[in-house]
Design an enzyme around this catalytic site. Structure first.
Site, mmCIF file in Angstrom:
data_model
loop_
_atom_site.group_PDB
_atom_site.id
_atom_site.type_symbol
_atom_site.label_atom_id
_atom_site.label_comp_id
_atom_site.label_asym_id
_atom_site.label_seq_id
_atom_site.Cartn_x
_atom_site.Cartn_y
_atom_site.Cartn_z
ATOM 1 N N LYS A 27 0.852 -1.203 0.000
ATOM 2 C CA LYS A 27 0.000 0.000 0.000
ATOM 3 C C LYS A 27 0.883 1.247 0.000
ATOM 4 O O LYS A 27 0.674 2.168 -0.801
ATOM 5 C CB LYS A 27 -0.870 0.009 1.243
ATOM 6 C CG LYS A 27 -1.574 1.321 1.521
ATOM 7 C CD LYS A 27 -2.522 1.261 2.695
ATOM 8 C CE LYS A 27 -1.857 1.475 4.011
ATOM 9 N NZ LYS A 27 -1.538 2.867 4.338
ATOM 10 N N CYS A 122 -5.799 7.796 9.752
ATOM 11 C CA CYS A 122 -6.038 7.075 11.012
ATOM 12 C C CYS A 122 -5.890 8.037 12.201
ATOM 13 O O CYS A 122 -5.177 9.002 12.141
ATOM 14 C CB CYS A 122 -5.000 5.985 11.211
ATOM 15 S SG CYS A 122 -4.727 4.987 9.789
ATOM 16 N N ARG A 127 -0.731 14.109 13.282
ATOM 17 C CA ARG A 127 -0.336 14.044 11.870
ATOM 18 C C ARG A 127 -0.053 15.452 11.316
ATOM 19 O O ARG A 127 -0.660 15.901 10.359
ATOM 20 C CB ARG A 127 -1.385 13.332 11.017
ATOM 21 C CG ARG A 127 -1.904 12.009 11.547
ATOM 22 C CD ARG A 127 -0.851 10.959 11.801
ATOM 23 N NE ARG A 127 -0.256 10.368 10.628
ATOM 24 C CZ ARG A 127 -0.773 9.320 9.980
ATOM 25 N NH1 ARG A 127 -1.899 8.820 10.362
ATOM 26 N NH2 ARG A 127 -0.144 8.814 8.932
ATOM 27 N N ASP A 320 4.175 0.317 12.201
ATOM 28 C CA ASP A 320 2.984 -0.352 11.658
ATOM 29 C C ASP A 320 2.879 -1.809 12.109
ATOM 30 O O ASP A 320 1.856 -2.447 11.872
ATOM 31 C CB ASP A 320 2.976 -0.286 10.123
ATOM 32 C CG ASP A 320 2.800 1.136 9.633
ATOM 33 O OD1 ASP A 320 3.049 1.391 8.442
ATOM 34 O OD2 ASP A 320 2.432 2.001 10.445
HETATM 35 C C1 EPZ Z 1 3.972 6.823 6.633
HETATM 36 O O1 EPZ Z 1 3.124 7.801 7.189
HETATM 37 C C2 EPZ Z 1 3.097 5.599 6.420
HETATM 38 N N1 EPZ Z 1 2.016 5.933 5.487
HETATM 39 C C3 EPZ Z 1 2.515 5.163 7.770
HETATM 40 O O2 EPZ Z 1 1.760 3.979 7.550
HETATM 41 C C4 EPZ Z 1 3.684 4.838 8.714
HETATM 42 O O3 EPZ Z 1 3.151 4.494 9.974
HETATM 43 C C5 EPZ Z 1 4.588 6.069 8.847
HETATM 44 O O4 EPZ Z 1 5.037 6.488 7.536
HETATM 45 C C6 EPZ Z 1 5.823 5.788 9.697
HETATM 46 O O5 EPZ Z 1 6.538 4.726 9.127
HETATM 47 C C7 EPZ Z 1 2.291 5.984 4.171
HETATM 48 O O6 EPZ Z 1 3.414 5.759 3.725
HETATM 49 C C8 EPZ Z 1 1.147 6.311 3.263
HETATM 50 P P1 EPZ Z 1 5.674 10.211 8.939
HETATM 51 P P2 EPZ Z 1 3.590 9.341 7.316
HETATM 52 O O7 EPZ Z 1 5.472 11.514 8.258
HETATM 53 O O8 EPZ Z 1 4.524 9.675 6.212
HETATM 54 C C9 EPZ Z 1 5.668 13.423 12.325
HETATM 55 C C10 EPZ Z 1 -0.187 2.654 7.569
HETATM 56 O O9 EPZ Z 1 -0.900 2.109 8.409
HETATM 57 N N2 EPZ Z 1 5.522 14.463 11.306
HETATM 58 O O10 EPZ Z 1 6.910 9.411 8.615
HETATM 59 O O11 EPZ Z 1 2.371 10.155 7.496
HETATM 60 C C11 EPZ Z 1 4.438 12.524 12.428
HETATM 61 O O12 EPZ Z 1 3.449 13.139 13.222
HETATM 62 C C12 EPZ Z 1 0.340 4.060 7.805
HETATM 63 O O13 EPZ Z 1 0.144 2.132 6.468
HETATM 64 C C13 EPZ Z 1 5.616 15.792 11.719
HETATM 65 O O14 EPZ Z 1 5.788 16.097 12.897
HETATM 66 O O15 EPZ Z 1 4.411 9.290 8.660
HETATM 67 C C14 EPZ Z 1 5.016 11.289 13.074
HETATM 68 O O16 EPZ Z 1 5.100 11.500 14.454
HETATM 69 C C15 EPZ Z 1 0.007 4.549 9.204
HETATM 70 N N3 EPZ Z 1 5.504 16.765 10.779
HETATM 71 C C16 EPZ Z 1 6.435 11.223 12.480
HETATM 72 O O17 EPZ Z 1 6.694 12.506 11.924
HETATM 73 C C17 EPZ Z 1 5.313 16.487 9.450
HETATM 74 O O18 EPZ Z 1 5.235 17.429 8.634
HETATM 75 C C18 EPZ Z 1 6.594 10.218 11.366
HETATM 76 O O19 EPZ Z 1 5.525 10.423 10.501
HETATM 77 C C19 EPZ Z 1 5.226 15.139 9.056
HETATM 78 C C20 EPZ Z 1 5.336 14.139 10.005
#
Ligand code: EPZ
Length: 434
Positions: A27, A122, A127, A320
């Site tokens: 995905k 989710c 986020r 995840d």
């Molecule tokens: C990706 O989400 C995945 N989704 C998530 O999978 C996965 O849990 C996550 O990466 C971590 O591995 C997709 O790839 C579509 P992040 P993403 O930005 O990119 C903070 C699933 O079930 N952050 O790496 O949204 C954020 O709040 C999903 O398949 C900021 O603070 O995750 C988090 O604490 C769930 N500011 C951390 O970074 C921002 O601008 C990591 O989030 C962006 C993120």
């Protein structure tokens, strides 16, 4: 959103599952690759695409922008984004699909503007998108935060400019969207402290094969030299196997299967889980594209040793898989400390597992201690996110008695017809259509 439910009959700790289960396309690989269609001057084709809700939502988002999407067969799609008219990411879909944020970079880089609501998805944390907004400002865009949406644009007649960008957090989707923005920006973009997940490497390899100038994907520093629109010229992207789905099946197999072969996967993407389960006592054999649980019937779950889990960016323990591995640790013997470092609300699901009989001390929104083994009893459960939903299926199959899992739209978001695939290895799981 369907109100369908799953009805599951637990195995009460017996290891009755057997056979082979094939891992689908990832995905989190196909969603950014679908978004990349906006960077192309011709039609793009994708294969091994999982037949899941999030792929349908992403195709709807692209259609509303003006792209033409077509599901050629169950696992293959084509997208023609030559005529993107609207700059607005659909409000309803973007609120439900966090991955909509991936479209921001490509749309902004090609057309100079993009509008979108604060992204949803989710309920696993606030986020935020501050890292995205900072990056686009550095690339010369103006960001306006309006009442219900964000508006980002570059000055009339101007293009995004390449910039040197340091991510204060290794955000996966921020890395993907900024890397794609760099493909059409003027000059060179350098992303430091980039995320290094396998899905990012897969996206970069595909874009490079179609003309993009990207180096360093999979390392902490990615360099992109901006250029013209990409051309697929018939090159087909083959979605890489889903490492989270493979890991979830491995955990299920450890608890409930005698012999289970997990096929069409990439064990190398799952080293941390495989090593942890092997050290815990799970009989695992690893091939180049399969993982096997072998002769596990005589191994009691209580003979598995507990271990601590600290979620971490790749190649650390994937957030995840935190919910699924926690179910495993309720059955292992000893105390396990779970430290969820990535998201602040990703332990909520454990409340329902405690109701099933698990012994868990929650310390704060990031840490809890699980003491096993405890017998689990079937219960009615409400999954809060995609991955907790799969963890509930695992808990329900380990448990004694019947469980009902409500609002399984979340599970359908990330796992293709999961009940049919689990039934083929002997699970008693039925979908109740509301
Ligand atoms: C990706 O989400 C995945 N989704 C998530 O999978 C996965 O849990 C996550 O990466 C971590 O591995 C997709 O790839 C579509 P992040 P993403 O930005 O990119 C903070 C699933 O079930 N952050 O790496 O949204 C954020 O709040 C999903 O398949 C900021 O603070 O995750 C988090 O604490 C769930 N500011 C951390 O970074 C921002 O601008 C990591 O989030 C962006 C993120």
């Amino acid at each position: 959103m369907t109100k369908d439910k799953f009805l599951i009959k637990g195995l009460a700790g017996e290891k009755k599952l057997n056979g082979k289960i094939v891992v689908g396309g990832a995905k989190n690989a196909i969603l950014p690759v679908m978004s990349s269609a906006v960077l192309f001057s011709d039609e793009v084709k994708f294969e091994n695409v999982p037949d899941i809700e999030d792929v349908k939502r992403m195709s709807e988002l692209l259609e509303k922008l003006g792209a033409k999407t077509k599901k050629v067969s169950k696992h293959s799609w084509k997208i023609d984004a030559k005529k993107i008219k609207s700059s607005e990411l659909d409000y309803e879909i973007s609120k439900r699909l966090r991955a909509a944020v991936i479209l921001i970079g490509p749309r902004l880089a090609r057309y100079g503007s993009v509008d979108f609501p604060h992204p949803g998805g989710c309920v696993i944390g606030a986020r935020p998108i501050d890292i995205f907004l900072e990056a686009f400002k550095k690339m010369g865009a103006k960001v306006a935060v309006e009442e219900k949406k964000y508006h980002i644009e570059v000055a009339k007649g101007k293009k995004l400019k390449g910039a040197e960008i340091f991510f204060k957090i290794q955000s996966v989707t921020a890395t993907e969207t900024v890397m794609m923005a760099g493909v059409l920006a003027e000059g060179k973009t350098v992303i430091r402290n980039a995320a290094i997940e396998p899905e990012i490497v897969s996206l970069a390899e595909y874009l490079v094969s179609c003309g993009a100038k990207i180096t360093g994907a999979g390392t902490l520093t990615i360099e992109i030299i901006g250029g013209e629109l990409l051309k697929s010229e018939g090159r087909i992207y083959k979605t890489i196997p889903d490492r989270i789905e493979a890991g979830s099946f491995l955990i299920l197999g450890a608890l409930c299967a005698n012999n289970l072969e997990i096929k069409n996967c990439r064990p190398n993407d799952l080293n941390i889980l495989i090593e942890s389960l092997k050290d815990s006592g799970v009989p695992i054999e690893v091939g180049n594209d399969f993982i096997k649980i072998k002769k596990n019937k005589s191994v009691q779950n209580s003979s598995f040793k507990s271990f601590n889990v600290k979620t971490h960016e790749y190649p650390g323990f994937p957030t995840d898989l935190q919910a699924p591995i926690s179910i495993f640790l309720t059955q292992a013997t000893g105390e396990s400390i779970i430290f969820e470092t990535i998201f602040e609300n990703r332990l909520n699901y454990i409340q329902d597992v405690i109701k099933m009989g698990a012994n868990v001390k929650i310390w704060d929104t990031h840490r809890m201690m699980i003491t096993g083994p405890t017998a689990l009893k079937g219960k009615e459960l409400d999954g809060p996110d995609i991955r907790a939903g799969l963890a509930y299926i695992i808990a329900s199959l380990v448990a004694d008695g019947e469980s009902v899992i409500n609002n399984i739209y979340y599970i359908d978001r990330g796992y293709e017809s999961i009940e049919n695939r689990l039934r083929t290895i002997g699970a008693d799981i039925k979908r109740i259509k509301e």
